[in-house]
Write an enzyme that holds these catalytic residues in place. Structure first.
Site, PDB file in Angstrom:
ATOM      1  N   ALA A   1       0.843  -1.196   0.000  1.00 26.07           N
ATOM      2  CA  ALA A   1       0.000   0.000   0.000  1.00 26.07           C
ATOM      3  C   ALA A   1       0.878   1.244   0.000  1.00 26.07           C
ATOM      4  O   ALA A   1       2.026   1.217   0.442  1.00 26.07           O
ATOM      5  CB  ALA A   1      -0.916   0.003   1.219  1.00 26.07           C
ATOM      6  N   ASP A   2       0.297   2.325  -0.501  1.00 24.57           N
ATOM      7  CA  ASP A   2       0.951   3.628  -0.434  1.00 24.57           C
ATOM      8  C   ASP A   2      -0.124   4.672  -0.198  1.00 24.57           C
ATOM      9  O   ASP A   2      -1.197   4.627  -0.814  1.00 24.57           O
ATOM     10  CB  ASP A   2       1.712   3.948  -1.717  1.00 24.57           C
ATOM     11  CG  ASP A   2       2.561   5.193  -1.541  1.00 24.57           C
ATOM     12  OD1 ASP A   2       3.490   5.165  -0.706  1.00 24.57           O
ATOM     13  OD2 ASP A   2       2.287   6.213  -2.202  1.00 24.57           O
ATOM     14  N   THR A   3       0.151   5.611   0.696  1.00 24.15           N
ATOM     15  CA  THR A   3      -0.807   6.661   1.046  1.00 24.15           C
ATOM     16  C   THR A   3      -0.145   8.024   0.898  1.00 24.15           C
ATOM     17  O   THR A   3       0.998   8.209   1.336  1.00 24.15           O
ATOM     18  CB  THR A   3      -1.305   6.489   2.500  1.00 24.15           C
ATOM     19  OG1 THR A   3      -1.889   5.191   2.634  1.00 24.15           O
ATOM     20  CG2 THR A   3      -2.328   7.549   2.873  1.00 24.15           C
TER      21      THR A   3
ATOM     22  N   GLY B   1      -3.336   3.608  -2.337  1.00 21.76           N
ATOM     23  CA  GLY B   1      -3.340   2.585  -3.369  1.00 21.76           C
ATOM     24  C   GLY B   1      -2.960   1.271  -2.728  1.00 21.76           C
ATOM     25  O   GLY B   1      -2.047   1.225  -1.895  1.00 21.76           O
TER      26      GLY B   1
END
Length: 195
Positions: free
Chosen positions: A72-74, A109
């Site tokens: 994940a990436d935020t 994502g």
């Protein structure tokens, strides 16, 4: 929550680990250790978080023979710009001052990459958050906590009654860094899908 296949979190984020553990998932941690793009030229937060999450998943999937890699990436998004992780305290001060008194978006994502067949499922989610305008004393006190380190937007939301951050729309777990509601629906599908 049990999965038939081994679940591997491709992140060193304590917040993501906590979310998974609180939901009862059994998982291993194998951080991706990639050079993340800065996002200065990004024009679409959805595409940006998708690409970075995929890069993380790909880096870890290459090391895993069997299981499901979760990456994940935020990032924050305000006025057409990515708000990433601060590089130092001065940058954190700048980011928090910019966010103060605004409603901004947080985009995450997520990629689930199943090994060995390389099935990949990706999605992106947005939440809207209001960040309080901090007084000089509040800003100095917050910076001293060092909670801003490694956090997109230079803050880590407290799930209940955060004095500075209020969820306006979307998922609280998305703001923390991993949209657990959607993960709970998608992971069993990826775990059990057969071709």
């Amino acid at each position: 929550m049990a999965t038939a296949k081994r679940l591997i979190l491709a992140s060193g984020s304590p917040a993501r680990r906590d979310l998974l553990a609180q939901a009862g998932y059994s998982f291993d941690v194998l951080p991706a250790h990639i050079d993340e793009p800065g996002g200065e030229d990004a024009t679409d937060p959805r595409a940006y978080v998708h690409d970075v999450a995929w890069l993380k998943a790909a880096a870890v999937a290459a090391k895993v023979k069997e299981g499901i890699v979760l990456a994940a990436d935020t990032v924050g998004w305000l006025n057409g710009r990515i708000i990433g992780k601060p590089v130092d305290e001065a940058d954190a001060r700048r980011i928090l001052t910019t966010l103060g008194g605004t409603v901004h978006e947080l985009w995450t994502g997520v990629v689930l990459w199943r090994r060995p067949d390389d099935l990949q499922v990706a999605w992106q989610e947005a939440s809207r958050v209001r960040f309080k305008r901090l007084t000089d004393a509040e800003l100095a006190a917050y910076l001293a906590t060092r909670q801003w380190q490694g956090c997109s937007g230079a803050y880590a939301i407290q799930e209940k009654e955060d004095p500075y951050v209020q969820l306006v729309e979307g998922s609280m777990t998305n703001v923390v860094g991993l949209p657990m509601e959607t993960l709970g629906r998608v992971l069993p599908f990826v775990d059990g899908l057969r071709f």
